[in-house]
Design a protein around this motif. Structure first.
Motif, PDB file in Angstrom:
ATOM      1  N   GLY A  66     -11.560  -9.522  12.710  1.00 47.73           N
ATOM      2  CA  GLY A  66     -10.880 -10.232  11.630  1.00 47.73           C
ATOM      3  C   GLY A  66     -10.225  -9.272  10.651  1.00 47.73           C
ATOM      4  O   GLY A  66      -9.098  -9.507  10.195  1.00 47.73           O
ATOM      5  N   GLN A  67     -10.902  -8.172  10.341  1.00 46.17           N
ATOM      6  CA  GLN A  67     -10.329  -7.185   9.435  1.00 46.17           C
ATOM      7  C   GLN A  67      -9.104  -6.507  10.052  1.00 46.17           C
ATOM      8  O   GLN A  67      -8.133  -6.217   9.366  1.00 46.17           O
ATOM      9  CB  GLN A  67     -11.375  -6.129   9.065  1.00 46.17           C
ATOM     10  CG  GLN A  67     -12.483  -6.654   8.186  1.00 46.17           C
ATOM     11  CD  GLN A  67     -11.962  -7.100   6.840  1.00 46.17           C
ATOM     12  OE1 GLN A  67     -11.118  -6.456   6.239  1.00 46.17           O
ATOM     13  NE2 GLN A  67     -12.464  -8.229   6.374  1.00 46.17           N
ATOM     14  N   LYS A  70      -6.170  -8.897   9.781  1.00 46.24           N
ATOM     15  CA  LYS A  70      -5.713  -8.938   8.397  1.00 46.24           C
ATOM     16  C   LYS A  70      -4.925  -7.672   8.052  1.00 46.24           C
ATOM     17  O   LYS A  70      -3.880  -7.742   7.398  1.00 46.24           O
ATOM     18  CB  LYS A  70      -6.912  -9.082   7.459  1.00 46.24           C
ATOM     19  CG  LYS A  70      -6.525  -9.310   6.016  1.00 46.24           C
ATOM     20  CD  LYS A  70      -7.751  -9.374   5.117  1.00 46.24           C
ATOM     21  CE  LYS A  70      -8.478 -10.665   5.312  1.00 46.24           C
ATOM     22  NZ  LYS A  70      -9.590 -10.838   4.345  1.00 46.24           N
ATOM     23  N   ARG A  73      -1.408  -7.852   9.554  1.00 47.06           N
ATOM     24  CA  ARG A  73      -0.523  -8.730   8.779  1.00 47.06           C
ATOM     25  C   ARG A  73      -0.067  -8.033   7.497  1.00 47.06           C
ATOM     26  O   ARG A  73       1.100  -8.109   7.116  1.00 47.06           O
ATOM     27  CB  ARG A  73      -1.254 -10.032   8.421  1.00 47.06           C
ATOM     28  CG  ARG A  73      -1.340 -11.007   9.547  1.00 47.06           C
ATOM     29  CD  ARG A  73      -1.747 -12.391   9.065  1.00 47.06           C
ATOM     30  NE  ARG A  73      -2.848 -12.393   8.129  1.00 47.06           N
ATOM     31  CZ  ARG A  73      -4.122 -12.644   8.419  1.00 47.06           C
ATOM     32  NH1 ARG A  73      -4.456 -12.928   9.660  1.00 47.06           N
ATOM     33  NH2 ARG A  73      -5.048 -12.635   7.489  1.00 47.06           N
TER      34      ARG A  73
END
Length: 95
Positions: A66-67, A70, A73
């Motif tokens: 998930g990191q 992120k 992005r």
């Protein structure tokens, strides 16, 4: 190097758990919701330790993934903004 040290530490914990279990070779009774079974203490310790390790590893990998998404992005947005800033600066120097 950090991963190697963590892996070595986990291996040491596993060996200590197995040594503890080998010294306490007795049968214990586990009651499940629908069943009941008798298992040796070393087996219960090994399965519990291993399942805890796998669960924590999966949670850590999910958080790290998930990191990374992120971060990708944010880096893409940063490149867009830098490109836009460069265009604005070139328009200011031309005018």
């Amino acid at each position: 190097m950090k991963a190697l040290l963590i892996t070595a530490l986990i291996a040491v914990f596993f060996i200590v758990a197995m040594a503890f279990g080998a010294r306490n070779d007795e049968l214990i009774t586990l009651n499940y919701f629908i069943a009941r079974g008798e298992f040796s203490l070393p087996m219960v310790l090994a399965v519990t330790f291993f399942s805890g390790f796998v669960i924590s590893w999966l949670i850590t990998m999910a958080l790290m993934l998930g990191q990374r998404f992120k971060l990708r992005r944010i880096l893409a947005r940063n490149q867009q903004l830098e490109k836009r800033l460069a265009e604005l600066e070139s328009n200011d120097t031309n005018a």
